[in-house]
Design a protein around this motif. Structure first.
Motif, mmCIF file in Angstrom:
data_model
loop_
_atom_site.group_PDB
_atom_site.id
_atom_site.type_symbol
_atom_site.label_atom_id
_atom_site.label_comp_id
_atom_site.label_asym_id
_atom_site.label_seq_id
_atom_site.Cartn_x
_atom_site.Cartn_y
_atom_site.Cartn_z
ATOM 1 N N ASN A 129 101.317 4.921 30.800
ATOM 2 C CA ASN A 129 102.051 3.716 31.202
ATOM 3 C C ASN A 129 103.225 4.068 32.115
ATOM 4 O O ASN A 129 103.464 3.423 33.144
ATOM 5 C CB ASN A 129 102.550 2.987 29.951
ATOM 6 C CG ASN A 129 103.316 1.724 30.307
ATOM 7 O OD1 ASN A 129 103.054 1.083 31.312
ATOM 8 N ND2 ASN A 129 104.275 1.379 29.471
ATOM 9 N N THR A 143 103.952 3.125 36.038
ATOM 10 C CA THR A 143 105.213 2.478 36.412
ATOM 11 C C THR A 143 105.884 3.222 37.565
ATOM 12 O O THR A 143 106.373 2.612 38.523
ATOM 13 C CB THR A 143 106.149 2.419 35.201
ATOM 14 O OG1 THR A 143 105.526 1.666 34.157
ATOM 15 C CG2 THR A 143 107.474 1.768 35.577
ATOM 16 N N ASN A 148 104.145 2.544 40.804
ATOM 17 C CA ASN A 148 104.458 1.199 41.314
ATOM 18 C C ASN A 148 105.840 1.168 41.964
ATOM 19 O O ASN A 148 106.021 0.612 43.061
ATOM 20 C CB ASN A 148 104.395 0.178 40.176
ATOM 21 C CG ASN A 148 102.979 -0.062 39.706
ATOM 22 O OD1 ASN A 148 102.023 0.152 40.450
ATOM 23 N ND2 ASN A 148 102.823 -0.496 38.453
ATOM 24 N N TYR A 149 106.836 1.734 41.270
ATOM 25 C CA TYR A 149 108.195 1.719 41.805
ATOM 26 C C TYR A 149 108.299 2.518 43.113
ATOM 27 O O TYR A 149 108.921 2.068 44.097
ATOM 28 C CB TYR A 149 109.175 2.283 40.776
ATOM 29 C CG TYR A 149 109.768 1.258 39.866
ATOM 30 C CD1 TYR A 149 110.837 0.452 40.263
ATOM 31 C CD2 TYR A 149 109.271 1.070 38.584
ATOM 32 C CE1 TYR A 149 111.391 -0.497 39.423
ATOM 33 C CE2 TYR A 149 109.810 0.116 37.730
ATOM 34 C CZ TYR A 149 110.876 -0.662 38.146
ATOM 35 O OH TYR A 149 111.414 -1.600 37.320
ATOM 36 N N TYR A 168 110.804 -5.090 37.147
ATOM 37 C CA TYR A 168 110.537 -4.494 35.831
ATOM 38 C C TYR A 168 109.412 -5.234 35.113
ATOM 39 O O TYR A 168 108.529 -4.621 34.511
ATOM 40 C CB TYR A 168 111.819 -4.524 35.006
ATOM 41 C CG TYR A 168 111.629 -4.177 33.548
ATOM 42 C CD1 TYR A 168 111.250 -2.903 33.150
ATOM 43 C CD2 TYR A 168 111.820 -5.138 32.556
ATOM 44 C CE1 TYR A 168 111.066 -2.588 31.822
ATOM 45 C CE2 TYR A 168 111.648 -4.842 31.222
ATOM 46 C CZ TYR A 168 111.270 -3.563 30.847
ATOM 47 O OH TYR A 168 111.096 -3.270 29.529
ATOM 48 N N PHE A 178 106.074 -4.288 37.145
ATOM 49 C CA PHE A 178 105.701 -2.883 37.308
ATOM 50 C C PHE A 178 105.532 -2.147 35.978
ATOM 51 O O PHE A 178 104.867 -1.124 35.938
ATOM 52 C CB PHE A 178 106.756 -2.154 38.141
ATOM 53 C CG PHE A 178 106.797 -2.579 39.581
ATOM 54 C CD1 PHE A 178 105.801 -3.389 40.108
ATOM 55 C CD2 PHE A 178 107.835 -2.167 40.416
ATOM 56 C CE1 PHE A 178 105.839 -3.776 41.430
ATOM 57 C CE2 PHE A 178 107.875 -2.555 41.744
ATOM 58 C CZ PHE A 178 106.877 -3.367 42.241
ATOM 59 N N HIS A 179 106.133 -2.630 34.908
ATOM 60 C CA HIS A 179 106.154 -1.873 33.665
ATOM 61 C C HIS A 179 105.502 -2.668 32.544
ATOM 62 O O HIS A 179 105.783 -3.861 32.369
ATOM 63 C CB HIS A 179 107.596 -1.538 33.274
ATOM 64 C CG HIS A 179 107.703 -0.642 32.064
ATOM 65 N ND1 HIS A 179 107.261 0.659 32.062
ATOM 66 C CD2 HIS A 179 108.191 -0.876 30.827
ATOM 67 C CE1 HIS A 179 107.486 1.198 30.875
ATOM 68 N NE2 HIS A 179 108.038 0.278 30.106
ATOM 69 N N GLN A 180 104.626 -2.016 31.809
ATOM 70 C CA GLN A 180 104.003 -2.655 30.642
ATOM 71 C C GLN A 180 104.960 -2.527 29.465
ATOM 72 O O GLN A 180 105.097 -1.474 28.858
ATOM 73 C CB GLN A 180 102.662 -1.990 30.331
ATOM 74 C CG GLN A 180 101.936 -2.653 29.164
ATOM 75 C CD GLN A 180 100.590 -1.998 28.894
ATOM 76 O OE1 GLN A 180 100.154 -1.138 29.635
ATOM 77 N NE2 GLN A 180 99.949 -2.416 27.821
ATOM 78 N N TYR A 205 112.601 8.512 35.853
ATOM 79 C CA TYR A 205 112.180 7.322 35.126
ATOM 80 C C TYR A 205 112.025 7.684 33.644
ATOM 81 O O TYR A 205 111.359 8.682 33.303
ATOM 82 C CB TYR A 205 110.857 6.792 35.673
ATOM 83 C CG TYR A 205 110.931 6.356 37.115
ATOM 84 C CD1 TYR A 205 111.130 5.019 37.441
ATOM 85 C CD2 TYR A 205 110.811 7.276 38.158
ATOM 86 C CE1 TYR A 205 111.198 4.606 38.769
ATOM 87 C CE2 TYR A 205 110.883 6.875 39.480
ATOM 88 C CZ TYR A 205 111.079 5.544 39.785
ATOM 89 O OH TYR A 205 111.140 5.134 41.083
ATOM 90 N N ASP A 249 111.226 6.232 29.598
ATOM 91 C CA ASP A 249 110.729 5.190 28.688
ATOM 92 C C ASP A 249 111.041 5.639 27.262
ATOM 93 O O ASP A 249 110.601 6.713 26.836
ATOM 94 C CB ASP A 249 109.228 5.001 28.885
ATOM 95 C CG ASP A 249 108.790 3.608 28.499
ATOM 96 O OD1 ASP A 249 109.653 2.807 28.103
ATOM 97 O OD2 ASP A 249 107.582 3.321 28.582
#
Length: 754
Positions: free
Chosen positions: A52, A56, A59-60, A211, A214-216, A275, A277
């Motif tokens: 994930n 992300t 995408n960013y 956000y 782009f982010h799950q 990045y 998470d």
């Protein structure tokens, strides 16, 4: 085995055995699933969250590359150099318009997540965005205000050598005298040429929207972005990061465990951003275990209850057919379900009950639709709409005696500001209040909205009840508490029995309500009063008013306006007559404003005086409004007269055009006033401004015409006269050459956009 054989096993017993087997099977599956996931859930969480985060980051990074490409295209826009070289603001208007069109094209690209793009010309102290041009203090202190990104911040950032810089996200808001609004978390971006200190492009990116797309997201996780220096660029929440490990010192991709939390990180190769998470593992596994225990408890409880119910049903199992017949015999009456423990009978009884409920719903729906059709039939008759309603019979067609009661509502919009109630909803509530008042005494009465603010009530059977002042007083007492939000004008017709006179009676009642006067919250009319009103203003008063408005003489204008309003009020004039006179005075004032190219403080938008008139409900309200408005207008006129002089040739020409654009302006006239030759003035003006004097005058006049078409209700012939055209035809041709559309089309397009 004998009990379980097909010959001796009842339907109920077979169902119980099957149900028990299913419960055991589900329990076994649940237990095995729990044992399996207990050992694998942690590794699956790490794997899924790593994938994930990788998605992300991709995408960013893709978005940042695309964003940089688009912004640098704006940096090298050919219009930028034109703006840097131009010396005067008016000559830069076409370039500014082209820049705004380019900005709109970029902002319409939703995949860039751009809230706004701003061209920053440092030396000119000029900003251009999608809405127009402003100075830096106004833009970053009012329209895009932030505690960190102040005008001073951007002034210091522009001289830096970096060509593309992404700044940490912050909350931006609009705080103007007319209200405020929050834009949410925006990520500022500065794009410029290296070592160029004169110009830069500032983009405001919607970080929250990026956000979300782009982010799950997870219910119990957090997401962060850090720049190369370890400074936070974006955070999905306000969670404290004081106890988190030093992620800025890491590189590459991986994860770190700390307590019951896993920190997944990945550093992008292109931008160098980190990045992160953050996923709490203990909470997930604990909830999963809790869920399984609860589910197991529910299954065991269901199994025990099923056995108990099976025993009770076996003892109570009797003749279900008899009970079914009893239920069917209740057709046409409200069905009361007899409690039963037999599944087959319970199902049949529920279906029968559903049939009764559906039948009741259908009848109720038909009654509602019939009522709506009745209202539609009455409204069609009032509006003289020819429709095929032969099958719809209204109560009035039987020539029953009837009386019309019309309630006209005037909303006090300022009273709704402190409530969450919408205006349309408030009208509907008043309609229902009046309907409920009459439905008890006159069941056949009908109350409905003819217009949003016009409520019509048709009374049958006992319409004579309104002849009693006490009965009408009950309605007025019911409406009295609502005068906080509305002004009520009630018109009551005489008793009628002829259905053919329905439209005529309605028109009379509507005319009754037009007699409303100022000051009172509830007024009732049952007949037309004969009034002889003076024709105001007289020709002399109108000439005196116009002359003193142009002279800025409020000492004469304000008493004269007060006198006109008082004369109408004392003569018993209805409120709409006083409002019409007030609008006429405002229109005269607006003509002065446009003729002299003025801006009245507090009334910058020409619609504001009309909006202020809507809030006037008493004679004192009108006086206070005109005293305030006309005194400000007079002061502005006088100040304009004082400041009109100028010692410079170009300033004199521009000031003269701006002050006399409604008059005949020629090169001969201006050269005579400056005591120079025509050819010298023409070449000098073209050399200094870049355009001919005639082009400048034409552009200024068309700009004023567009402004008046957008923001006033003045007639087109009045606007043509105000901008220097004797007749409408040449004005229409000039306007269409300048804008591509006629003045009428331009006004319609603007009203449609609003």
């Amino acid at each position: 085995m004998k009990l379980a054989s097909p010959r001796n096993t009842s339907l109920f017993a077979a169902l119980c055995i099957s149900f028990g087997g299913i419960i055991i099977l589900l329990t076994s599956v649940n237990y095995l699933s729990y044992m399996f996931f207990r050992d694998n859930i942690r590794s699956e969480i790490i794997k899924n969250n790593s994938l994930n985060l990788h998605t992300t980051v991709a995408n960013y990074e893709k978005h940042f590359v695309q964003l940089k490409s688009n912004l640098m295209a704006h940096v090298f826009n050919t219009e930028v150099q034109t703006m840097l070289d131009v010396q005067s603001r008016p000559s830069a208007y076409p370039t500014m318009l082209k820049i705004q069109q380019d900005l709109q094209g970029t902002l319409n690209n939703s995949i860039l997540y751009l809230e706004n793009i701003i061209y920053y010309f440092k030396d000119k102290k000029l900003l251009i965005d999608k809405d127009g041009s402003r100075d830096p203090d106004t833009m970053f202190s009012k329209f895009y205000a932030s505690d960190h990104y102040t005008p001073a911040f951007w002034l210091e950032e522009l001289p830096r050598s970096q060509s593309f810089t992404l700044y940490p996200g912050a909350v931006f808001k609009e705080q103007t005298p007319y209200g405020g609004a929050y834009y949410g978390t925006l990520l500022p971006v500065l794009a410029k040429k290296e070592y160029d200190t004169r110009f830069g492009v500032i983009a405001l990116v919607n970080g929250s929207a990026m956000y979300q797309d782009f982010h799950q997201r997870t219910d119990s996780g957090w997401f962060y972005i850090y720049d190369r220096n370890g400074q936070p660029v974006f955070a999905s929440s306000g969670r404290s990061t004081a106890d988190d490990p030093a992620l800025s010192a890491l590189a590459g991709q991986g994860y770190i465990e700390q307590g019951d939390t896993i920190y997944f990180y990945q550093q992008a190769a292109q931008t160098g951003y980190m990045y992160v998470d953050v996923i709490p593992i203990r909470a997930v596994t604990s909830q999963f275990k809790q869920m399984n225990l609860v589910f197991l408890l529910i299954l065991l409880t269901s199994c025990a209850l099923s056995l108990i119910i099976a025993l009770l049903l076996a003892r109570k199992f009797r003749n279900p057919l008899h009970n079914i017949l009893q239920a069917v015999e209740q057709l046409g009456q409200p069905l009361s379900l007899q409690p039963s423990r037999i599944t087959e009978f319970k199902l049949i009884a529920e279906k029968i009950h559903d049939l009764f409920r559906i039948n009741h719903t259908i009848h109720r729906d038909l009654d509602t639709k019939n009522s709506l059709l009745q209202q539609y039939a009455y409204i069609s008759r009032l509006k003289m709409i020819s429709v095929n309603l032969k099958d719809i019979k209204t109560a009035i067609d039987s020539n029953r005696p009837y009386r019309l009661l019309l309630t006209h509502l005037t909303l006090k919009e300022e009273a709704l500001l402190d409530t969450t109630l919408e205006a349309s909803r408030s009208y509907a509530l008043i309609t229902e209040l009046i309907r409920m008042h009459f439905i008890d005494n006159s069941p056949d009465s009908m109350t409905f909205q003819v217009e949003q603010n016009v409520i019509l009530t048709i009374l049958f059977e006992h319409p004579q009840q309104l002849d009693d002042s006490y009965a009408l007083g009950q309605l007025l007492s019911l409406l009295q508490p609502e005068t906080l939000y509305f002004q009520f004008t009630v018109g009551v017709s005489a008793l009628q029995s002829d259905a053919e006179k329905f439209n005529e009676t309605y028109d009379k009642v509507l005319e009754y309500t037009n007699q409303r006067r100022l000051d009172e919250d509830i007024q009732v009319f049952s007949r037309l009063e004969t009034l002889t009103l003076p024709m105001l203003p007289t020709l002399a008063q109108e000439q005196e008013l116009t002359a003193n408005l142009h002279a800025g003489n409020d000492a004469i204008v304000i008493p004269l306006v007060h006198k006109l309003i008082e004369q109408l009020h004392k003569a018993g004039a209805p409120a709409h007559h006083i409002i019409a006179l007030s609008k006429q005075i405002v229109e005269k004032a607006l003509k002065v404003i446009y003729a002299k190219s003025l801006t009245v403080p507090g009334y910058e938008n020409p619609k504001q005086p009309y909006e202020a008139l809507k809030a006037c409900r008493s004679i004192d309200d009108f006086k206070r409004f005109f005293e305030h408005f006309l005194s400000l207008l007079a002061l502005t006129v006088r100040n304009k007269t004082k400041d009109s002089a100028s010692d410079y040739m170009i300033s004199f020409v521009k000031d003269y055009v701006e002050s006399h654009y409604g008059e005949d302006i020629s090169l001969d006239l201006l050269s005579q006033k400056l005591n120079i030759t025509n050819s010298y003035l023409s070449s000098y003006f073209k050399d200094k401004t870049g355009i001919n004097l005639s082009e400048y005058t034409h552009t200024f006049r068309m700009g004023k015409a567009m402004e008046m078409l957008q923001s006033t209700d003045l007639k087109i012939q009045d606007i043509a006269s105000l901008v220097g055209y004797l007749t409408v035809a040449p004005f229409n041709r000039a306007f269409k050459r300048h804008t591509g559309v006629t003045p009428t089309e331009y006004r319609r397009q603007h009203q449609t956009l609003e």
